[in-house]
Design a protein around this motif. Structure first.
Motif, PDB file in Angstrom:
ATOM      1  N   TRP A   1       0.861  -1.224   0.000  1.00  0.00           N
ATOM      2  CA  TRP A   1      -0.112  -0.143   0.041  1.00  0.00           C
ATOM      3  C   TRP A   1       0.755   1.288  -0.041  1.00  0.00           C
TER       4      TRP A   1
ATOM      5  N   ALA B   1      -2.530   2.964   7.980  1.00  0.00           N
ATOM      6  CA  ALA B   1      -3.585   3.578   7.491  1.00  0.00           C
ATOM      7  C   ALA B   1      -4.722   3.752   8.468  1.00  0.00           C
TER       8      ALA B   1
ATOM      9  N   ASP C   1      -7.646   3.119   8.523  1.00  0.00           N
ATOM     10  CA  ASP C   1      -8.758   2.387   7.950  1.00  0.00           C
ATOM     11  C   ASP C   1      -9.692   1.973   8.978  1.00  0.00           C
TER      12      ASP C   1
ATOM     13  N   GLN D   1     -14.714   1.077   2.455  1.00  0.00           N
ATOM     14  CA  GLN D   1     -13.916   1.991   2.373  1.00  0.00           C
ATOM     15  C   GLN D   1     -12.458   1.811   3.101  1.00  0.00           C
ATOM     16  N   GLY D   2     -11.555   2.326   2.795  1.00  0.00           N
ATOM     17  CA  GLY D   2     -10.285   2.210   3.455  1.00  0.00           C
ATOM     18  C   GLY D   2      -9.435   1.113   2.449  1.00  0.00           C
ATOM     19  N   LEU D   3      -8.237   0.858   3.056  1.00  0.00           N
ATOM     20  CA  LEU D   3      -7.150   0.308   2.271  1.00  0.00           C
ATOM     21  C   LEU D   3      -7.239  -1.310   2.413  1.00  0.00           C
ATOM     22  N   HIS D   4      -7.618  -1.756   3.508  1.00  0.00           N
ATOM     23  CA  HIS D   4      -7.775  -3.046   3.736  1.00  0.00           C
ATOM     24  C   HIS D   4      -8.684  -4.088   3.018  1.00  0.00           C
TER      25      HIS D   4
END
Lengths: 249, 218
Positions: free
Chosen positions: A117, A122, A124, A180-183
């Protein structure tokens, strides 16, 4: 054979002594097979390269971090309802293990996240909920340590565990809750695709089988450590009682 | 219960220090932030909602151990426990008194302090709304933490550790409402989440606090 028999600490210690070598050996075998298979005998992912292999630590550790809290929740409920002392001590014994599992999950996630990433961390929702779970573990252990009277400590931490289980449940389903978010979303187990054919939705079987072995290894490792630590707690409490009796005499 | 509420309020006002302490702390935090991050007004506008929420949360945290500690020391908590009131009611009244003495002044002062941080125009209303909805949750959660650590010699630090993770969702959604409000975006989702947290916490946590308090008074 009911768990109420094991409210007798002597009986618990005896049974745990019988079980421990077997569980430990099984955990060691599963972990060795799962991790070695995973690290050395699976192909590298064409996009993620060798970093994909951290999955064999990250996913089982994250799973156990949440399951450890669930086990503590059940143990705490048993203590509240039936004053089952061994149960309270088992919950106490499980907390540091769960905290370490959470830490492993966070650290391996960070190590994987840096190349994938481009960031170690993050804010997240899924990561944040997990961090809160870690803080809860710390608070739970601190509360156990802070209170002198064992029964009061068991009562108070049990209620804290009940309150904190909101976050354990939330982190269990966080991977599915938020988009939403990176994971990324859950890809290891999906409804209708548990061990079935490789699909685009689910992690490939090449990776899934060693991951499952490693996951079983983590569960067994957790059981072994909880048995061992509960024994230690019982013995420590007995030693304290003996010392107190000596002082009285 | 009303007698208990008025008693707590009177104590808070007359004991001195307690009432204004949270407000003073809130003021200090907000005044210090521009010194720390520099006086660029557009940067301050950007971070104002978050800073104000953090300040309110810390000011709330500061006064938590006052909820039960004094009553515990002079024994009036035991008397309250034997009074013909449900423990849940006592806990709720205590949380309400804490909110009136610390949360409510913070809610009223926050828009004024927003001026210092150059908060954007529509932000004032939403900051007020989010704090008005969120600070009761902080008080109720804090009451749980205070009840957990009431018997401990140095419970303050431990209480912060126990309470902070529980504060995180309120902070996230509260600050999100204020931020979105200030930027003129739709606030409905975080507002509903914040309201959900506040009402859910107010409905459920007093039972946990009361149980914990009963154990501590045993």
């Amino acid at each position: 054979m009911s768990i109420w028999e094991y409210a007798n600490p002597v009986k618990f210690i005896r049974t745990a002594d019988v079980l421990l070598p077997w569980v430990t050996a099984a955990a060691a075998i599963c972990l060795a097979v799962g991790l070695i298979w995973g690290f050395f005998f699976t192909p590298e992912d064409f996009r993620q390269g060798s970093t994909v292999k951290i999955i064999y630590l990250h996913v089982p550790a994250a799973m156990m971090a949440i399951n450890a809290w669930m086990m503590m929740l059940i143990a705490s409920l048993i203590w509240i309802v039936r004053r089952h002392h061994v149960s309270a001590l088992a919950a106490r014994a499980a907390a540091p293990i769960g905290a370490v599992m959470t830490l492993i999950g966070l650290v391996t996630g960070a190590i994987w996240g840096q190349p994938m990433w481009g960031t170690w961390w993050a804010w997240d929702p899924r990561l944040t909920v997990f961090l809160i779970l870690f803080l809860f573990y710390l608070g739970y252990m601190a509360l156990w340590e802070a209170i002198e009277d064992d029964d009061t400590a068991a009562d108070l931490t049990s209620i804290l565990c009940l309150v904190g289980s909101v976050f354990a449940v939330l982190s269990r389903y966080a991977v599915q809750f938020w988009n939403q978010g990176l994971h990324q979303g859950s890809s290891v187990l999906r409804a209708g695709a548990v061990t079935g054919a490789d699909t685009t939705e689910k992690v490939s079987n090449v990776y899934f089988i060693p991951l499952a072995v490693s996951g079983v290894g983590f569960v067994l490792l957790f059981v072994a450590l909880v048995l061992l630590r509960t024994q230690t707690e019982i013995r420590a409490r007995r030693a304290r009682a003996l010392l107190a009796r000596e002082r009285m005499a | 219960m009303i007698a208990l509420l008025t008693r707590d309020l009177r104590l808070a006002v007359r004991a001195g220090g307690g009432f204004g302490l949270g407000l003073a702390f809130f003021l200090i935090v907000t005044v210090l932030v521009p010194f720390a991050v520099g006086p660029q007004t557009d940067l301050l506008t950007q971070i104002a909602p978050g800073v104000l929420w953090i300040g309110a949360l810390l000011a709330c945290l500061l006064s938590l151990d006052r909820i039960f500690a004094l009553d515990w020391e002079d024994g009036s908590l035991d008397l309250l426990a034997t009074a013909p009131l449900p423990m849940e009611g006592i806990v709720t009244v205590k949380a309400l008194a804490h909110w009136i003495t610390t949360g409510l002044p913070l809610v009223l002062a926050a828009p004024l302090l927003g001026v210092l941080l150059n908060l954007a125009g529509p932000g004032y209303l939403w900051l007020f709304v989010s704090l008005a909805l969120g600070t009761p949750a902080l008080s109720v959660i804090g009451t749980f933490g205070a009840a957990l650590t009431v018997g401990l010699k140095r419970g303050g630090l431990l209480m912060s550790l126990l309470v902070l993770p529980l504060y995180v969702p309120t902070l996230i959604f509260g600050a999100e409402v204020a931020r979105r409000g200030a930027e003129g975006l739709a606030v409905q989702t975080p507002l509903l989440m914040l309201a959900g947290i506040s009402f859910g916490v107010a409905a459920l946590l007093p039972f946990a606090s009361a149980a914990v308090l009963r154990i501590n008074l045993r």
